[in-house]
Design an enzyme around this catalytic site. Structure first.
Site, short mmCIF file in Angstrom:
data_model
loop_
_atom_site.label_atom_id
_atom_site.label_comp_id
_atom_site.label_asym_id
_atom_site.label_seq_id
_atom_site.Cartn_x
_atom_site.Cartn_y
_atom_site.Cartn_z
CG LEU A 63 -1.96 -1.63 1.49
CD1 LEU A 63 -3.02 -0.84 2.76
CD2 LEU A 63 -3.04 -1.53 -0.03
CG ASP A 65 -3.58 7.00 -1.13
OD1 ASP A 65 -3.52 8.29 -1.37
OD2 ASP A 65 -4.19 5.80 -2.30
CB ILE A 66 -2.50 11.00 1.26
CG1 ILE A 66 -4.44 10.27 1.89
CG2 ILE A 66 -1.98 11.70 0.41
CD1 ILE A 66 -5.13 11.68 1.89
CB THR A 69 -6.00 7.00 1.73
OG1 THR A 69 -6.47 7.92 1.49
CG2 THR A 69 -6.49 5.52 0.38
CB THR A 115 13.83 -8.82 -4.95
OG1 THR A 115 12.60 -9.41 -5.21
CG2 THR A 115 14.02 -8.91 -3.11
NE ARG A 176 12.72 -17.97 -9.00
CZ ARG A 176 11.99 -16.81 -8.63
NH1 ARG A 176 11.91 -17.35 -6.63
NH2 ARG A 176 11.81 -15.84 -9.27
N GLY A 205 8.01 -18.75 -4.39
CA GLY A 205 7.04 -19.28 -5.39
C GLY A 205 6.96 -19.37 -6.77
NE ARG A 206 8.25 -16.31 -10.45
CZ ARG A 206 8.61 -15.38 -11.31
NH1 ARG A 206 9.04 -14.94 -12.39
NH2 ARG A 206 9.44 -14.15 -10.54
#
Length: 227
Positions: A63, A65-66, A69, A115, A176, A205-206
């Protein structure tokens, strides 16, 4: 179950995410759900994995923003009893997120430098000149000073950030297993090297979700951590 491993569910939607989590089974107890799944039922998946399967959840929203928010957004997300949430590591964002998370167990993690970026990318974005490693460590220090529970960084900065006064959680993507394709990651290390450098959690992940046998791939990462 070794919760140092966080598996990134970078699949298109909640149905695919739930299927993947089912295939991994008890080889993983901590999952990351990111922006890519936000419109595909990501929050619903987070709640199902948490409430019905006892998994821990890292919501990777990054996230920015100001302050008002960010505070409102984090307050809304905190009601789901999730574990980690990322925001950008700028001090005003961290402070607002902490206000939004007040009274909950949600941990706020500040993003340092992605990264997938290197110095040329920072130049293109008009980020101030300087060594990428030093900028990352400085952003981490400022995030901790602003009240972050932890930070996100490359494994290559983990040791220097661990040495900072008041350092909290360190979560490292860009991990990895040996021999795995790098994909879009540019500052990577192996799982064991990331933990040895001071990371509390690694995000993979992958190499797991693209594997023919995701459970075996997750167990291989765990075996490397245990070794």
């Amino acid at each position: 179950m070794d919760e140092r491993l966080i598996v990134a569910l970078d699949v298109p939607n909640a149905v695919a995410g739930l299927d993947l989590a089912g295939r991994i089974g008890d080889a993983a107890g901590f999952y990351k759900i990111g922006l890519g799944m936000l419109t595909g039922g990501g929050l619903a998946l987070a709640r199902e994995l948490k409430d019905e399967h006892g998994k821990r959840i890292f919501l990777d929203m990054k996230l920015f923003d100001i302050g008002a928010t960010v505070e409102a957004a984090v307050r809304g997300l905190a009601q789901f009893d999730l574990d980690f949430l990322t925001v950008h590591g700028d001090p005003h964002v961290i402070r607002a997120a902490r206000e939004g998370a007040a009274g909950s167990s949600l941990k706020i993690l500040g993003v340092t430098i992605l990264t997938s970026l290197e110095r040329a990318d920072l130049d293109a974005g008009m980020i101030r000149p300087g060594d990428l490693h030093e900028i990352t460590v400085e952003r981490a220090a400022r995030a901790f000073e602003a009240g972050a529970d932890g930070i996100i960084c490359s494994p290559r900065e983990a040791a220097a950030i661990r040495a900072l006064p008041g350092a909290g959680l360190i979560v490292t993507p860009g991990v990895r297993p040996a021999g795995a394709a790098l994909g879009d990651q540019k500052r990577v290390e192996t799982p064991a090297a990331a933990i040895a450098a001071g990371a509390d959690h690694i995000v993979v992940g992958r190499p797991i979700w693209q594997a023919a046998d995701p459970r075996a791939a997750a167990q291989a990462v765990l075996s490397e951590l245990a070794g």
